[in-house]
Design a protein around this motif. Structure first.
Motif, PDB file in Angstrom:
ATOM      1  N   SER A   1      55.755  40.467  51.327  1.00 48.28           N
ATOM      2  CA  SER A   1      55.312  39.606  52.527  1.00 48.28           C
ATOM      3  C   SER A   1      56.765  38.698  52.428  1.00 48.28           C
TER       4      SER A   1
ATOM      5  N   VAL B   1      54.254  32.725  52.533  1.00 48.30           N
ATOM      6  CA  VAL B   1      53.880  33.477  52.864  1.00 48.30           C
ATOM      7  C   VAL B   1      52.991  34.641  51.973  1.00 48.30           C
ATOM      8  N   SER B   2      51.845  34.577  52.082  1.00 45.64           N
ATOM      9  CA  SER B   2      51.089  35.594  51.117  1.00 45.64           C
ATOM     10  C   SER B   2      50.018  36.435  51.690  1.00 45.64           C
ATOM     11  N   GLN B   3      49.425  37.771  51.548  1.00 44.46           N
ATOM     12  CA  GLN B   3      48.286  38.060  51.896  1.00 44.46           C
ATOM     13  C   GLN B   3      47.484  38.227  51.244  1.00 44.46           C
ATOM     14  N   SER B   4      47.494  37.583  49.974  1.00 47.94           N
ATOM     15  CA  SER B   4      46.194  37.219  49.122  1.00 47.94           C
ATOM     16  C   SER B   4      46.235  36.046  49.382  1.00 47.94           C
ATOM     17  N   GLY B   5      46.796  35.265  49.551  1.00 48.52           N
ATOM     18  CA  GLY B   5      47.098  33.814  48.485  1.00 48.52           C
ATOM     19  C   GLY B   5      47.184  33.800  47.221  1.00 48.52           C
TER      20      GLY B   5
ATOM     21  N   THR C   1      48.413  35.049  44.569  1.00 48.68           N
ATOM     22  CA  THR C   1      50.109  35.836  44.193  1.00 48.68           C
ATOM     23  C   THR C   1      50.412  34.856  43.173  1.00 48.68           C
TER      24      THR C   1
ATOM     25  N   VAL D   1      46.243  49.289  49.139  1.00 52.89           N
ATOM     26  CA  VAL D   1      47.321  48.893  48.262  1.00 52.89           C
ATOM     27  C   VAL D   1      48.316  47.968  49.088  1.00 52.89           C
ATOM     28  N   ALA D   2      49.154  49.264  49.209  1.00 49.65           N
ATOM     29  CA  ALA D   2      50.203  49.034  50.631  1.00 49.65           C
ATOM     30  C   ALA D   2      49.816  48.032  51.551  1.00 49.65           C
ATOM     31  N   ALA D   3      50.370  46.881  52.129  1.00 52.53           N
ATOM     32  CA  ALA D   3      50.109  46.187  53.322  1.00 52.53           C
ATOM     33  C   ALA D   3      50.750  46.691  53.789  1.00 52.53           C
TER      34      ALA D   3
ATOM     35  N   GLN E   1      51.718  39.237  59.534  1.00 50.39           N
ATOM     36  CA  GLN E   1      52.887  36.953  59.552  1.00 50.39           C
ATOM     37  C   GLN E   1      54.123  37.762  60.018  1.00 50.39           C
TER      38      GLN E   1
ATOM     39  N   LEU F   1      60.334  50.012  50.638  1.00 51.74           N
ATOM     40  CA  LEU F   1      59.022  49.446  49.884  1.00 51.74           C
ATOM     41  C   LEU F   1      57.452  50.737  50.044  1.00 51.74           C
ATOM     42  N   LYS F   2      57.580  50.685  51.054  1.00 50.42           N
ATOM     43  CA  LYS F   2      55.893  51.475  51.571  1.00 50.42           C
ATOM     44  C   LYS F   2      56.352  52.608  50.908  1.00 50.42           C
TER      45      LYS F   2
ATOM     46  N   GLU G   1      56.301  53.035  47.274  1.00 45.70           N
ATOM     47  CA  GLU G   1      55.085  52.723  46.590  1.00 45.70           C
ATOM     48  C   GLU G   1      53.855  53.962  46.643  1.00 45.70           C
TER      49      GLU G   1
ATOM     50  N   VAL H   1      48.561  39.901  42.925  1.00 50.76           N
ATOM     51  CA  VAL H   1      48.746  40.378  41.402  1.00 50.76           C
ATOM     52  C   VAL H   1      48.858  38.775  41.241  1.00 50.76           C
TER      53      VAL H   1
HETATM   54  O1  M6R Z   1      49.225  38.566  48.043  1.00 52.63           O
HETATM   55  P1  M6R Z   1      50.895  38.764  49.070  1.00 52.63           P
HETATM   56  O2  M6R Z   1      51.305  39.073  49.543  1.00 52.63           O
HETATM   57  O3  M6R Z   1      51.896  37.463  47.956  1.00 52.63           O
HETATM   58  O4  M6R Z   1      51.250  39.690  47.687  1.00 52.63           O
HETATM   59  C1  M6R Z   1      52.704  40.170  47.737  1.00 52.63           C
HETATM   60  C2  M6R Z   1      53.530  41.757  46.764  1.00 52.63           C
HETATM   61  O5  M6R Z   1      52.424  41.477  45.942  1.00 52.63           O
HETATM   62  C3  M6R Z   1      52.878  42.274  47.715  1.00 52.63           C
HETATM   63  O6  M6R Z   1      52.925  42.192  49.185  1.00 52.63           O
HETATM   64  C4  M6R Z   1      52.867  44.290  47.540  1.00 52.63           C
HETATM   65  O7  M6R Z   1      54.716  43.967  47.412  1.00 52.63           O
HETATM   66  C5  M6R Z   1      52.112  44.891  47.895  1.00 52.63           C
HETATM   67  N1  M6R Z   1      51.971  45.844  47.093  1.00 52.63           N
HETATM   68  C6  M6R Z   1      52.988  45.615  49.627  1.00 52.63           C
HETATM   69  O8  M6R Z   1      52.796  46.597  50.052  1.00 52.63           O
END
Ligand code: M6R
Length: 614
Positions: free
Chosen positions: A309, A352-356, A358, A404-406, A413, A490-491, A494, A611
């Motif tokens: 993110s 910015v957060s996938q999970s909202g 973190t 897990v890998a976004a 985003q 990063l990808k 990971e 996380v």
């Molecule tokens: O849910 P979030 O976008 O806040 O998470 C942030 C990172 O933990 C997340 O992007 C992490 O780096 C992923 N494993 C990426 O693939």
């Protein structure tokens, strides 16, 4: 991280707990465990590693819990103590009467442990959680009331926690509480569910109540009682969750990651619907609650995020500065929260957060809001803790991302940033209409171009095979694709555990070039535009040090054939939108290298999808 579940009702508890934990596996998979009220005693079952190991343990003990209808469960992402059976949750007091599961970190656990040991507590694990089990048990000895014991114990705890607790002397009860970690109660008919997240309960009920910090909930089959930190009864806000149970399927793909990469064209199309109607119409972004006047006068934006993110945020910075002429600072949330930040009511803060969920980003957002900033949240989870903090909420609608890998959430985003930047540029009148029109036209074309890449992956597969034996990998780029280099690296790190690093290509000569020799692959993200020639020169410099040169390019330039050992070609795209195209082959390259190396692509070691610890 870690996921917790609980159930009290009339159904077979173990099935419900295991299914719930399965839905929460994205939060960790170092170990798993359940505790179940089995007649006169509580039985605890645990296993190291993934949930399937716990399922194997449970099969051997099936007869012990067939009639059980109350229990708690846990899936672990290790913080304190190695991922062993002894450190796996649930944890118990000395005699095993009190059992707990915990998500979070107890910061003062060492002090508490020393005090509890003096009182006679016998510790079996290295976890911070076990102190909570002993602490509540001692409180219970005095108070003889589980709810009160939990409430009093938490007053002595520093840190973050979501806790579910059961006691053998109060056999028909579950008690739960939280501070800075997610927890919700699912409400059924004569039954209640506890979970860290919606997917664990949605199959059973859509009615739920999110717990606020320091609230304590006591559940029996008949009722739920909600109290505050002082024990006052609170009204219960049970809401209907805007979710449908989804069967998570790989749809024939070998891994969720590959499926999610392939979903990206449709993800973009879905985002554009209703927001980008046609090239001649303005962007519609009703989600932004700032007045036009405020937006016009905005002179500073801070974007806070972590991991992938954060890389999306870096592209956001580039395009907002470019389209709107507003200065944007980017910061890793974990750094933002422990320094004196200059933020005020004139600053727009974007999280910015996938999970909202973190923890670092959530804390940073709360911190900025406390200073009066407007918080705009870009998230894939509109029901998350961060979304609940939002003054403006842009849901990216990428759908559930399991791997897990976004991948698709990143692209979603980035697309959201393009829409936001164009929306602001239109209000500020900061971009000429011809540029805006051509940007919109190009953006509409992006899904089709991604489909073109996805329809022929042979070169990427070949590249993956050729370079999968390497120990290190360098990605270089300049300008708007520098974040693409970081995200590509990063990808790869990971999911393949290869030591990959992204550099702004101009920085190579300031140090990293020393690492180059004939064993080092250097992948140059060479998209046509303002920095193309510069990057070409940087690539020449790397070639001169015998590096193994790979190009990812949309250029037809013949001289690339001499400079590069391997070329991955992508369709024509304008420089400003090129990150959306350049990222796709890098996701695939990481995927195929990991797959070639036989790695656990969807659940890489040591990681978790959400996380929730700082
Ligand atoms: O849910 P979030 O976008 O806040 O998470 C942030 C990172 O933990 C997340 O992007 C992490 O780096 C992923 N494993 C990426 O693939």
């Amino acid at each position: 991280m870690c996921g917790i579940v609980g159930y009290i009702g009339n159904q077979s508890v173990v099935d419900i707990l295991i299914d719930g934990l399965h839905q929460l596996e994205y939060r960790g998979y170092d170990s798993a465990g359940v505790a179940v009220q089995c007649g006169e005693k509580i039985n605890v079952y645990k296993a190291e590693g993934k949930l399937e190991n716990l399922s194997s343990v449970l099969i051997q003990h099936k007869k012990e819990f067939t009639a059980a209808t109350l229990g708690i469960g846990h899936i672990r992402w290790a913080t304190h103590g190695a991922p062993t059976v002894l450190n796996a949750h649930p944890h118990t007091c000395n005699c095993g009467s009190l059992v707990i599961v915990h998500n979070g970190i107890i910061e003062n656990f060492k002090e508490l442990r020393a005090e509890l040991e003096k009182k006679g507590a016998k510790f079996r694990s290295q976890t911070d959680t076990e102190v909570v089990a002993h602490l509540i048990a001692y409180k219970y000895e005095e108070l003889k009331d589980l709810t009160k014991a939990v409430r009093e114990a938490t007053k002595e705890i520093d840190g973050a926690y979501a806790l579910c607790v059961m006691h053998n002397d109060e056999k028909d009860k579950l008690v739960a509480t939280k501070r800075n970690a997610p927890l919700l109660v699912g409400v059924g008919e004569g039954e209640f569910f506890l979970a860290s997240d919606v997917p664990a309960i949605i199959k059973h009920t859509k009615r739920a109540m999110y717990l606020n910090d320091n609230q304590v909930v006591t559940l029996t089959r008949e009722k739920m009682v909600l109290t505050d930190a002082e024990g006052n009864i609170l009204p219960q806000k049970v809401e209907t969750l805007p979710w449908e149970p989804v069967a998570l399927s790989k749809m024939g793909y070998k891994h969720f990651m590959l499926k999610e990469i392939h979903e990206q064209p449709d993800v973009i199309r879905n985002i554009l619907v209703g927001k980008l109607h046609s090239v001649d119409e303005p962007i519609v972004l009703n989600e932004v609650k700032l007045t036009k006047e405020t937006l016009k006068n905005l002179n500073r934006i801070q974007i806070i995020a972590c991991g992938t993110s954060l890389h999306a945020a870096m592209i956001g910075k580039y395009i907002i500065e470019n389209f709107c002429g507003i200065s944007v600072d980017i910061e890793a949330s974990s750094e933002y929260i422990y320094r004196k930040t200059v933020t005020d009511e004139k600053t727009l803060v974007i999280g910015v957060s996938q999970s909202g969920e973190t923890a670092d980003t959530l804390t940073a957002i709360k911190q900025a809001k406390a200073k009066g900033s407007h918080a705009l949240i870009i998230t894939n989870r509109p029901d998350s803790a961060m979304a609940r903090e939002a003054d403006s909420l842009i849901p990216v609608s990428a759908g559930i991302e399991v791997s897990v890998a976004a991948t698709k959430s990143y692209i979603a985003q980035v697309v959201s940033f393009y829409l936001l930047a164009m929306y602001m540029a239109e209000i500020k009148n900061s971009l000429d209409s011809a540029t805006l029109t051509s940007l919109k036209a190009d953006l509409i074309q992006i899904p089709q171009k991604i489909e073109q890449i996805l329809s022929d992956k042979n070169d990427i597969k070949e590249c993956a095979k050729k370079y999968s034996g390497t120990r290190d990998f360098i990605y270089i780029a300049r300008g708007i694709n520098y974040p693409t280099a970081l995200e590509g690296a990063l990808k790869l790190k990971e999911i393949s555990y290869i030591n990959a690093t992204g550099y702004p290509a101009g920085e190579l000569k300031h140090g990293p070039i020393a690492m180059l020799d004939e064993s080092m692959p250097v992948l140059s993200i060479l998209m046509t535009g303002s920095v193309y020639e510069k990057l070409l020169s940087n690539s020449e410099e790397a070639k001169a040090r015998n590096a193994r040169m790979i190009a990812l390019t949309n250029s037809k330039d013949a001289k690339l054939n001499d400079l590069f050992d391997f070329i991955i070609r992508v369709p024509e795209v304008s420089e400003l939108l090129s990150p959306l195209i350049a990222m796709i082959p890098l996701q695939l390259l990481a995927y195929y290298i990991a797959e070639y190396l036989g790695k656990d692509v969807d659940q890489p070691r040591n990681l978790a999808k959400s996380v929730t610890v700082e």
